[in-house]
Scaffold this motif. Structure first.
Motif, PDB file in Angstrom:
ATOM      1  N   THR A  80       1.772 -79.877  26.271  1.00  0.00           N
ATOM      2  CA  THR A  80       1.520 -79.245  24.989  1.00  0.00           C
ATOM      3  C   THR A  80       0.616 -78.051  25.245  1.00  0.00           C
ATOM      4  O   THR A  80       0.056 -77.907  26.336  1.00  0.00           O
ATOM      5  N   ARG A  81       0.461 -77.206  24.239  1.00  0.00           N
ATOM      6  CA  ARG A  81      -0.315 -75.984  24.427  1.00  0.00           C
ATOM      7  C   ARG A  81      -1.788 -76.125  24.033  1.00  0.00           C
ATOM      8  O   ARG A  81      -2.593 -75.272  24.378  1.00  0.00           O
ATOM      9  N   SER A  82      -2.141 -77.179  23.272  1.00  0.00           N
ATOM     10  CA  SER A  82      -3.504 -77.261  22.760  1.00  0.00           C
ATOM     11  C   SER A  82      -4.119 -78.628  23.007  1.00  0.00           C
ATOM     12  O   SER A  82      -3.415 -79.635  23.100  1.00  0.00           O
ATOM     13  N   THR A  83      -5.426 -78.661  23.074  1.00  0.00           N
ATOM     14  CA  THR A  83      -6.135 -79.924  23.292  1.00  0.00           C
ATOM     15  C   THR A  83      -6.025 -80.833  22.072  1.00  0.00           C
ATOM     16  O   THR A  83      -5.983 -82.054  22.208  1.00  0.00           O
ATOM     17  N   ASP A  84      -5.957 -80.249  20.867  1.00  0.00           N
ATOM     18  CA  ASP A  84      -5.804 -81.068  19.664  1.00  0.00           C
ATOM     19  C   ASP A  84      -4.484 -81.828  19.707  1.00  0.00           C
ATOM     20  O   ASP A  84      -4.425 -83.035  19.409  1.00  0.00           O
ATOM     21  N   LYS A  85      -3.415 -81.133  20.073  1.00  0.00           N
ATOM     22  CA  LYS A  85      -2.120 -81.794  20.168  1.00  0.00           C
ATOM     23  C   LYS A  85      -2.111 -82.803  21.310  1.00  0.00           C
ATOM     24  O   LYS A  85      -1.454 -83.844  21.228  1.00  0.00           O
ATOM     25  N   ALA A  86      -2.839 -82.490  22.374  1.00  0.00           N
ATOM     26  CA  ALA A  86      -2.925 -83.432  23.495  1.00  0.00           C
ATOM     27  C   ALA A  86      -3.570 -84.735  23.047  1.00  0.00           C
ATOM     28  O   ALA A  86      -3.121 -85.827  23.417  1.00  0.00           O
ATOM     29  N   ASP A  87      -4.615 -84.641  22.245  1.00  0.00           N
ATOM     30  CA  ASP A  87      -5.274 -85.852  21.742  1.00  0.00           C
ATOM     31  C   ASP A  87      -4.317 -86.669  20.878  1.00  0.00           C
ATOM     32  O   ASP A  87      -4.292 -87.908  20.956  1.00  0.00           O
ATOM     33  N   ALA A  88      -3.509 -85.980  20.062  1.00  0.00           N
ATOM     34  CA  ALA A  88      -2.552 -86.685  19.201  1.00  0.00           C
ATOM     35  C   ALA A  88      -1.482 -87.376  20.033  1.00  0.00           C
ATOM     36  O   ALA A  88      -1.102 -88.518  19.755  1.00  0.00           O
ATOM     37  N   LEU A  89      -1.005 -86.716  21.088  1.00  0.00           N
ATOM     38  CA  LEU A  89       0.001 -87.321  21.953  1.00  0.00           C
ATOM     39  C   LEU A  89      -0.553 -88.557  22.657  1.00  0.00           C
ATOM     40  O   LEU A  89       0.118 -89.585  22.755  1.00  0.00           O
ATOM     41  N   ARG A  90      -1.783 -88.457  23.123  1.00  0.00           N
ATOM     42  CA  ARG A  90      -2.409 -89.586  23.818  1.00  0.00           C
ATOM     43  C   ARG A  90      -2.506 -90.798  22.883  1.00  0.00           C
ATOM     44  O   ARG A  90      -2.258 -91.940  23.298  1.00  0.00           O
ATOM     45  N   ALA A  91      -2.844 -90.532  21.627  1.00  0.00           N
ATOM     46  CA  ALA A  91      -2.951 -91.619  20.650  1.00  0.00           C
ATOM     47  C   ALA A  91      -1.601 -92.276  20.382  1.00  0.00           C
ATOM     48  O   ALA A  91      -1.543 -93.426  19.938  1.00  0.00           O
ATOM     49  N   GLN A  92      -0.523 -91.549  20.672  1.00  0.00           N
ATOM     50  CA  GLN A  92       0.825 -92.072  20.442  1.00  0.00           C
ATOM     51  C   GLN A  92       1.461 -92.641  21.701  1.00  0.00           C
ATOM     52  O   GLN A  92       2.652 -92.927  21.732  1.00  0.00           O
ATOM     53  N   GLY A  93       0.665 -92.788  22.744  1.00  0.00           N
ATOM     54  CA  GLY A  93       1.158 -93.413  23.964  1.00  0.00           C
ATOM     55  C   GLY A  93       1.838 -92.478  24.928  1.00  0.00           C
ATOM     56  O   GLY A  93       2.565 -92.920  25.824  1.00  0.00           O
ATOM     57  N   ILE A  94       1.620 -91.163  24.773  1.00  0.00           N
ATOM     58  CA  ILE A  94       2.196 -90.167  25.673  1.00  0.00           C
ATOM     59  C   ILE A  94       1.076 -89.528  26.479  1.00  0.00           C
ATOM     60  O   ILE A  94       0.058 -89.088  25.918  1.00  0.00           O
ATOM     61  N   GLU A  95       1.242 -89.477  27.783  1.00  0.00           N
ATOM     62  CA  GLU A  95       0.234 -88.893  28.671  1.00  0.00           C
ATOM     63  C   GLU A  95       0.342 -87.366  28.606  1.00  0.00           C
ATOM     64  O   GLU A  95       1.349 -86.795  29.030  1.00  0.00           O
ATOM     65  N   PRO A  96      -0.674 -86.676  28.059  1.00  0.00           N
ATOM     66  CA  PRO A  96      -0.543 -85.238  27.801  1.00  0.00           C
ATOM     67  C   PRO A  96      -1.134 -84.351  28.906  1.00  0.00           C
ATOM     68  O   PRO A  96      -2.106 -84.714  29.572  1.00  0.00           O
ATOM     69  N   TYR A  97      -0.535 -83.186  29.048  1.00  0.00           N
ATOM     70  CA  TYR A  97      -1.025 -82.151  29.957  1.00  0.00           C
ATOM     71  C   TYR A  97      -0.893 -80.800  29.263  1.00  0.00           C
ATOM     72  O   TYR A  97       0.073 -80.567  28.533  1.00  0.00           O
ATOM     73  N   ILE A  98      -1.852 -79.933  29.495  1.00  0.00           N
ATOM     74  CA  ILE A  98      -1.813 -78.589  28.915  1.00  0.00           C
ATOM     75  C   ILE A  98      -0.948 -77.690  29.791  1.00  0.00           C
ATOM     76  O   ILE A  98      -1.083 -77.662  31.012  1.00  0.00           O
TER      77      ILE A  98
END
Length: 301
Positions: free
Chosen positions: A32-50
């Motif tokens: 994802t492009r933003s840290t806010d979206k990364a936090d949302a993805l993590r909460a949904q069980g997806i490992e996020p990277y910028i």
């Protein structure tokens, strides 16, 4: 061994694929492009990277650790495909046979004056975006051939689905019925994109390209009229393309006129489209919208 999907880009289409595989027990990671979206993805069980055009994945080795499948939806820009620009070397080191799906567009075919195009036809893009897609597809297929990766391309028609469709355009007051004689567009419901990608994962074919569209290429003004009828609203007046005040981006969509054939996904992947035309897709979306408004369950069609 648990399968793991890594998505370069988790937009409208890729996210649905990821969600369905997560529900099947897959591990899912993506960018994802933003840290806010990364936090949302993590909460949904997806490992996020910028990741973005000018920001490579910071710890790509960790990101790709254990990955069995890659889905790429990040579009090419002026400097080419951003994933390959930053991470071609890292992807080349993946195990032989790693599945890589690239979400492309039917824009690679260019204008055919309303004729039918198949995956065997030459790629003759009309504009800059189409030429970038052709170059990106070639680069991905080249990477696959050189390094033993199972790359396939999905050439998507105009995408619609929940929250992104002609019904929403009409309801918002933004709908227009621009008429260009003989003009047709192909479309595809996001659910049918997901089922096609999932079918390819089950039947991988290195180097394959697939047209992903429904059975009914149709004039855009007809789609708006049908959506208006479902909503009980008068359709906007027709406007002649020659005199319509369109942005350069909007006008560019009318450069290409073709009917895209989808026989290959049916014959080779066993896909049975849930929504074979825009009418069936919009009717179901309308039922879902009305059910949400009324607090009831949508009809199963």
């Amino acid at each position: 061994m648990t399968e793991k999907l890594f998505c370069f880009g988790l937009g409208f289409s890729a996210r649905l694929v990821a969600d369905r595989l997560r529900d099947e027990g897959w591990k899912i990671a993506g960018t994802t492009r933003s840290t806010d979206k990364a936090d949302a993805l993590r909460a949904q069980g997806i490992e996020p990277y910028i990741f973005s055009d000018d920001t490579p994945v910071a710890d790509i080795q960790t990101a790709l650790d254990g990955v069995t499948h890659i889905l790429v939806s990040a579009p090419p820009g002026g400097n080419g495909d951003p994933v390959l620009a930053h991470h071609a070397h890292d992807l080349a080191a993946l195990p032989d046979g790693t599945w890589i799906g690239y979400l492309s567009t039917t824009g690679v075919y260019g204008d055919r004056d309303g004729a039918v195009v198949t995956e065997d036809d030459d790629l003759l893009p009309s504009g800059k975006r189409g030429r970038r897609r052709v170059a990106a597809e070639k680069a991905w297929f080249d990477l696959g051939r050189r390094h033993g990766l199972c790359v396939q391309s999905f050439r998507l028609a105009g995408i619609y689905g929940p929250g992104r469709n002609a019904l929403e355009t009409v309801r918002s007051g933004r709908a227009r019925r621009v008429v260009k004689a003989g003009q047709v567009f192909s479309r595809i419901h996001v659910n049918d994109i997901a089922q096609t990608v999932l079918a390819s994962i089950k039947r991988p074919d290195a180097g394959a390209a697939y047209n992903v569209c429904d059975d009914d290429a149709a004039p855009p003004q007809d789609v708006i009229a049908y959506a208006s009828g479902l909503l009980g609203m008068d359709p906007p007046p027709e406007e002649d393309f020659a005199t319509a005040d369109l942005s350069s981006m909007a006008a560019s969509f009318y450069e290409d006129n073709k009917r895209v054939a989808n026989d290959r996904i049916k014959a080779e992947l066993g896909v049975k489209l849930r929504f074979t035309d825009y009418k069936s897709g919009l009717l179901t979306l309308h039922d879902e919208i009305m059910a949400k408004i009324n607090g009831t369950k949508a009809k199963i069609r």
